[in-house]
Design a protein around this motif. Structure first.
Motif, mmCIF file in Angstrom:
data_model
loop_
_atom_site.group_PDB
_atom_site.id
_atom_site.type_symbol
_atom_site.label_atom_id
_atom_site.label_comp_id
_atom_site.label_asym_id
_atom_site.label_seq_id
_atom_site.Cartn_x
_atom_site.Cartn_y
_atom_site.Cartn_z
ATOM 1 N N ALA A 63 0.816 -1.219 0.000
ATOM 2 C CA ALA A 63 0.000 0.000 0.000
ATOM 3 C C ALA A 63 0.849 1.268 0.000
ATOM 4 O O ALA A 63 0.455 2.283 -0.570
ATOM 5 N N VAL A 64 2.006 1.196 0.635
ATOM 6 C CA VAL A 64 2.948 2.314 0.694
ATOM 7 C C VAL A 64 4.309 1.764 0.299
ATOM 8 O O VAL A 64 4.673 0.659 0.700
ATOM 9 N N ALA A 65 5.057 2.516 -0.479
ATOM 10 C CA ALA A 65 6.377 2.049 -0.904
ATOM 11 C C ALA A 65 7.393 2.219 0.225
ATOM 12 O O ALA A 65 7.461 3.276 0.859
ATOM 13 N N THR A 122 12.294 -5.245 3.607
ATOM 14 C CA THR A 122 11.876 -3.874 3.320
ATOM 15 C C THR A 122 12.374 -2.978 4.447
ATOM 16 O O THR A 122 12.425 -3.389 5.603
ATOM 17 N N TRP A 135 11.995 0.885 6.259
ATOM 18 C CA TRP A 135 11.004 1.945 6.444
ATOM 19 C C TRP A 135 11.550 3.040 7.346
ATOM 20 O O TRP A 135 12.223 2.747 8.332
ATOM 21 N N LEU A 192 2.967 -1.028 9.617
ATOM 22 C CA LEU A 192 3.602 -1.013 8.304
ATOM 23 C C LEU A 192 2.994 -2.108 7.438
ATOM 24 O O LEU A 192 2.638 -3.178 7.942
ATOM 25 N N PRO A 193 2.887 -1.857 6.135
ATOM 26 C CA PRO A 193 2.351 -2.905 5.259
ATOM 27 C C PRO A 193 3.332 -4.066 5.146
ATOM 28 O O PRO A 193 4.546 -3.859 5.068
#
Length: 86
Positions: free
Chosen positions: A31-33, A51, A53, A61-62
């Motif tokens: 949903a969010v990069a 990932t 962040w 977080l997604p």
């Protein structure tokens, strides 16, 4: 603060390439990069997605979902880390 999420799964024998493709696609659909993203593979048809962040450690977080049971040998392993040096 930088938080790293790790997602690791092991494919059913012979389906490693399929799991890798699935994980790559899911990583693109978050949903969010993230600030940074890497997809890796290892022997025994293992796939790892990392990932990074710019967020607090306990931030929402997604994350990648669980793949279908027909694709993996066990539940996905997930870890969250705080980056302490770059």
């Amino acid at each position: 603060m930088t938080v790293a999420l790790m997602w690791e799964a092991r494919a059913v024998e012979g389906r490693g390439d399929e799991l890798l493709a699935w994980a790559r696609a899911q990583a693109q659909l978050l949903a969010v990069a993230p600030v940074r993203r890497e997809v890796l593979r290892a022997p025994q048809d293992r796939v790892l997605v990392m990932t990074w962040w710019d967020a607090e450690f306990d931030a929402e977080l997604p994350e990648l979902p669980e793949p279908g049971a027909e694709l993996v040998t066990r539940a996905v392993h997930r870890w969250r880390f705080e980056v302490v040096s770059e």
